[in-house]
Structure formats: C-alpha cells, structure tokens
Motif scaffolding. Structure first.
Motif, PDB file in Angstrom:
ATOM      1  N   PRO A  54      26.999   4.543 -23.918  1.00  0.00           N
ATOM      2  CA  PRO A  54      28.228   5.109 -23.304  1.00  0.00           C
ATOM      3  C   PRO A  54      28.589   5.614 -22.097  1.00  0.00           C
ATOM      4  CG  PRO A  54      25.091   5.811 -23.268  1.00  0.00           C
ATOM      5  CD  PRO A  54      25.667   4.532 -24.152  1.00  0.00           C
ATOM      6  N   LEU A  55      29.576   5.504 -21.109  1.00  0.00           N
ATOM      7  CA  LEU A  55      29.843   5.797 -20.077  1.00  0.00           C
ATOM      8  C   LEU A  55      28.855   6.384 -19.196  1.00  0.00           C
ATOM      9  CD1 LEU A  55      32.781   6.350 -19.536  1.00  0.00           C
ATOM     10  CD2 LEU A  55      32.289   4.303 -19.283  1.00  0.00           C
ATOM     11  N   ALA A  56      28.187   5.984 -18.196  1.00  0.00           N
ATOM     12  CA  ALA A  56      26.981   6.168 -17.674  1.00  0.00           C
ATOM     13  C   ALA A  56      27.608   7.651 -15.998  1.00  0.00           C
ATOM     14  CB  ALA A  56      26.494   5.365 -16.679  1.00  0.00           C
ATOM     15  N   GLU A  57      26.949   8.656 -16.588  1.00  0.00           N
ATOM     16  CA  GLU A  57      27.792  10.059 -16.055  1.00  0.00           C
ATOM     17  C   GLU A  57      26.879   9.703 -14.392  1.00  0.00           C
ATOM     18  OE1 GLU A  57      26.108  13.518 -17.025  1.00  0.00           O
ATOM     19  OE2 GLU A  57      27.149  13.212 -19.045  1.00  0.00           O
ATOM     20  N   GLY A  58      27.520  10.229 -13.669  1.00  0.00           N
ATOM     21  CA  GLY A  58      27.334  10.611 -11.394  1.00  0.00           C
ATOM     22  C   GLY A  58      27.123   8.775 -11.014  1.00  0.00           C
ATOM     23  N   LEU A  59      28.292   7.953 -11.847  1.00  0.00           N
ATOM     24  CA  LEU A  59      28.508   6.842 -10.716  1.00  0.00           C
ATOM     25  C   LEU A  59      29.495   7.218  -9.619  1.00  0.00           C
ATOM     26  CD1 LEU A  59      29.606   4.313 -14.078  1.00  0.00           C
ATOM     27  CD2 LEU A  59      27.708   4.216 -12.545  1.00  0.00           C
ATOM     28  N   ASP A  60      29.059   6.176  -8.589  1.00  0.00           N
ATOM     29  CA  ASP A  60      29.197   6.084  -7.327  1.00  0.00           C
ATOM     30  C   ASP A  60      30.657   5.553  -7.270  1.00  0.00           C
ATOM     31  OD1 ASP A  60      27.443   8.302  -5.996  1.00  0.00           O
ATOM     32  OD2 ASP A  60      26.434   6.947  -5.969  1.00  0.00           O
ATOM     33  N   VAL A  61      31.780   6.103  -6.800  1.00  0.00           N
ATOM     34  CA  VAL A  61      33.284   5.234  -7.321  1.00  0.00           C
ATOM     35  C   VAL A  61      33.704   5.680  -6.073  1.00  0.00           C
ATOM     36  CG1 VAL A  61      35.487   4.759  -8.644  1.00  0.00           C
ATOM     37  CG2 VAL A  61      32.989   5.841  -9.545  1.00  0.00           C
ATOM     38  N   ALA A  62      34.287   4.341  -5.400  1.00  0.00           N
ATOM     39  CA  ALA A  62      34.923   4.359  -3.839  1.00  0.00           C
ATOM     40  C   ALA A  62      35.868   3.475  -4.363  1.00  0.00           C
ATOM     41  CB  ALA A  62      33.802   4.080  -3.256  1.00  0.00           C
ATOM     42  N   ASP A 117      28.054   1.805  -6.751  1.00  0.00           N
ATOM     43  CA  ASP A 117      28.205   1.364  -8.596  1.00  0.00           C
ATOM     44  C   ASP A 117      30.215   0.382  -8.714  1.00  0.00           C
ATOM     45  OD1 ASP A 117      25.799   2.803  -9.508  1.00  0.00           O
ATOM     46  OD2 ASP A 117      26.299   4.692  -8.973  1.00  0.00           O
ATOM     47  N   VAL A 118      30.823   1.071  -8.146  1.00  0.00           N
ATOM     48  CA  VAL A 118      32.166   0.771  -8.159  1.00  0.00           C
ATOM     49  C   VAL A 118      33.051   0.600  -7.537  1.00  0.00           C
ATOM     50  CG1 VAL A 118      33.832   0.674  -9.642  1.00  0.00           C
ATOM     51  CG2 VAL A 118      31.573   1.222 -10.707  1.00  0.00           C
ATOM     52  N   ILE A 119      33.134  -0.610  -6.673  1.00  0.00           N
ATOM     53  CA  ILE A 119      34.012  -0.593  -5.640  1.00  0.00           C
ATOM     54  C   ILE A 119      35.202  -0.856  -6.195  1.00  0.00           C
ATOM     55  CG2 ILE A 119      34.634  -2.312  -3.210  1.00  0.00           C
ATOM     56  CD1 ILE A 119      31.645  -2.363  -2.992  1.00  0.00           C
ATOM     57  N   ALA A 120      36.363   0.154  -6.086  1.00  0.00           N
ATOM     58  CA  ALA A 120      37.962  -0.711  -6.455  1.00  0.00           C
ATOM     59  C   ALA A 120      39.067  -0.939  -5.663  1.00  0.00           C
ATOM     60  CB  ALA A 120      38.306   0.611  -7.597  1.00  0.00           C
ATOM     61  N   THR A 121      39.295  -1.762  -5.537  1.00  0.00           N
ATOM     62  CA  THR A 121      40.116  -2.387  -4.388  1.00  0.00           C
ATOM     63  C   THR A 121      41.667  -2.963  -4.467  1.00  0.00           C
ATOM     64  OG1 THR A 121      40.032  -3.569  -1.805  1.00  0.00           O
ATOM     65  CG2 THR A 121      38.740  -4.246  -4.200  1.00  0.00           C
ATOM     66  N   SER A 122      42.318  -2.401  -3.442  1.00  0.00           N
ATOM     67  CA  SER A 122      43.501  -3.621  -3.479  1.00  0.00           C
ATOM     68  C   SER A 122      43.691  -4.646  -2.320  1.00  0.00           C
ATOM     69  CB  SER A 122      44.453  -2.218  -2.811  1.00  0.00           C
ATOM     70  OG  SER A 122      46.234  -3.537  -3.675  1.00  0.00           O
TER      71      SER A 122
END
Length: 361
Positions: A54-62, A117-122
């Motif tokens: 399952p997709l974890a809830e409460g993930l910190d996504v930046a 938890d997740v860093i999304a960067t260009s």
C-alpha cells in the motif's frame, strides 16, 4: 503518520540499503561493487520491490524546481501537490530564485536534515547536485528527478517529459515547416548546463544534419538563463547579428514567451518564425495575434503529478527503480520503468489557433 513509525520505516530502508550495497551487481550498464559509494541507496537491479504494497500515508514530499516563481514549474509543482494530497502526504515547494548550477545544493541539504521522504527535483546541472542528493539518499530519502535529470547514479528514477529524440524531432519539424525547409535558424535555450536543454540541442543538430534538412542552417545558440528579460535581450541580439534569420527555436517556456513578446512588437513579426516549448496560457496572445503559428509542450501538471506518485511508490516499497517495474500513478494510470530508471510521461502536444483554447495551464 506518527514520528515513531516513520523512523522505523527509515531504519528498515537503511538496513535494506546496507544489504543491497554489499552485493555486486550491474546497473545502467556499469558494474558496481561493494566499495563503490556512487550509488549509496542501493542498486536498482537487486532491490526488493513489493508491487502490492500500500502507498504509505503521511509521506513528506518536497518539490525542488530549477527556480521558484517560474510559470512552468509553478504548474508542474502544482501537479505534484495535487498528487501528494491524493495519497495523503505532506507537500512543500522550496528552491532558488535563480537557476544557477549549484543553487539547489543548500535546499537539498536542508531537506535531508529534515528527513524528507521524497525529494522531486529538476536539476540545473547534471553534476553539481549529485553529492547532496546521494547524501539525502543515504539519510533515507527517495530522489525523483523530473524535467531535467542528473547522472543516473544520483537519483532513484527520472520522470522524462517525452523522449529526447521525440522532442528534438518535433522542434525541427515545426520550424522546418514554417520556413519552407530552408534558411538560417537559431536556438534560444535556458541555462548552458541544463541537462535536458543540451540533450535536445545536440539531437536537433543531428536532425538538421539529415538530407531533408540540408538547406536549414543553425547559425547560433543563445542562452537566456530562464530569465525573462535576458531571454528578451538575447532574442533582440540574435536578430541584430543575423538580420536574415528565418526562425528561432526556444525549447524553454520562459525563453519562448520572451522571444514572442519581442517579436510581437518588432518589425520581425510575421517574418521570423518562432516555435518551442511553451504553456498555452503564456503563448495564447501570441498565437492569436499571429506572432507564433505553432508550438508544443506536454502538460507540466501531469509531469509533476507523475513525479510525486513515482516518489510515493519508491518510498512505499512498490518499486525500486529497476527496469520493467510497473506502478500506478493515480488518474494517469500504469507506467513501466525503462532503462536507467527512466519513466516517460508521453508525447508532446502541438498547439495552434485551432486547439489552444481547449487548454488552461
């Protein structure tokens, strides 16, 4: 999600990382041994994924764009925010106001310290942020690049707008059709080190070298640094240096809008063709007043949306970034990871007077 479960999840991820790093395996065509620390988060080929997790809830996504307050990234990051809200995570956007090569490093370091938890960067530069990203991965973050990639060993997956070959062919096709297949053209790019821009430019050169485009001459590549005023001035400079210029290709949303603004108020309107990658809302007035005939782009909101879901799938253990793995990205449906951890959003959309009012972004 409470603090204790989150820290427990991190400890489990770190333990898995240690086990994976001890195994010698091939990734992206390169053999990595246990003493190679270039891929500290573990090798994609040996990671264990549970597609039914399952997709974890409460993930910190930046989301860390090339620069904040850039209209393109405002839309893209907004898509990431929508996705994060769907899977009940916590979203934030941080980033520099100028798109310099190393301007993103301090933000990555801070996100790592905050146990994001997740860093999304260009990436503004394929190399400059690698050390910071790998430190963040060692600390437990999953790294997703989108729009502009780093070296593959510095992130978990790359969400690509479309294939670089497809974008280059599209841009050359659009400008060639407008100038009748002959004449001098120039390219107005973003920053000199932007990974995606440089890849597209080289592939456009290859397209232009084909026999069918032998009468088109690329005379200059200018850089507006993804700044409106500099891009405006670079357009002016190109037309002064090459008064017989037939067309300009600007594969950057800031650049193409600035170039269109200059052309629309100049004697070159209707005489110099302009195409590139832009958003419909930026380019609508220039299409309707005849300055621009046609341009292209994918939906940047979908790009950010897909990046967020890819990050959530990584952080939840659904995928590791290995070729052939599949995951579902909300309303966009199922995606398959390609070689080197690349996920392709889809082909670009071409906009003109006939369809531009159907889009709002």
């Amino acid at each position: 999600m409470s603090t204790q479960p989150k820290r427990t999840l991190r400890l489990g991820l770190i333990a898995t990382t240690v086990a994976v790093v001890l195994v010698s395996a091939a990734c992206g065509g390169t053999t990595r041994g246990s003493e190679d620390d270039a891929n500290p988060a573990g090798d994609r080929a040996t990671g264990q994924a549970d597609p039914d997790a399952p997709l974890a809830e409460g993930l910190d996504v930046a989301f860390l764009p090339k620069q904040v307050n850039n209209p393109y990234f405002t839309v893209a990051d907004g898509g990431g925010k929508s996705a994060t809200e769907e899977f009940k995570g916590r979203y934030k956007e941080v980033g520099p106001s100028e798109a310099g090569a190393s301007s993103q490093v301090s933000y990555i370091n801070t996100l790592s310290q905050q146990q994001t938890d997740v860093i999304a960067t260009s990436a503004n530069d394929p190399n400059a942020i690698c050390g910071a990203l790998n430190s963040a991965r060692q600390a437990g973050a999953k790294v997703v690049t989108f729009d502009s990639d780093t070296k593959p060993e510095c992130r978990d997956v790359f969400v690509n707008q479309a294939t670089a070959e497809g974008i280059a062919a599209n841009q050359v096709e659009l400008i060639a059709a407008q100038i009748g297949g002959e004449g001098k053209i120039a390219i107005l790019s973003a920053t000199p080190n932007a990974t995606n821009q440089n890849a597209w430019i080289e592939l456009m050169r290859a397209e232009l070298a084909k026999p069918e485009h032998s009468r088109i001459e690329l005379v200059a590549v200018a850089y507006g640094n993804d700044e409106d005023q500099k891009s405006f001035q670079e357009t002016q400079g190109l037309l002064r240096s090459y008064p017989d210029l037939k067309g300009i290709v600007s594969p950057t949303t800031v650049g193409v809008a600035a170039a269109a603004r200059y052309l629309s108020g100049s004697e070159h309107k209707g005489k110099v063709a302009l195409t590139g990658l832009g958003t419909p809302n930026q380019m609508r007035e220039f299409v309707k007043d005849g300055t621009v005939e046609v341009f292209a782009l994918w939906n940047p909101a979908d790009l950010g949306y897909l990046a967020a879901y890819a990050g959530a799938a990584l952080a939840s253990g659904r995928i590791t970034g290995a070729e052939g793995e599949k995951f579902t990205a909300g309303r966009l449906g199922e995606y398959t990871i390609g070689a080197d951890g690349v996920i392709v959003l889809g082909p670009p959309t071409v906009f003109d007077q006939g369809n531009i009012d159907q889009f709002d972004f």
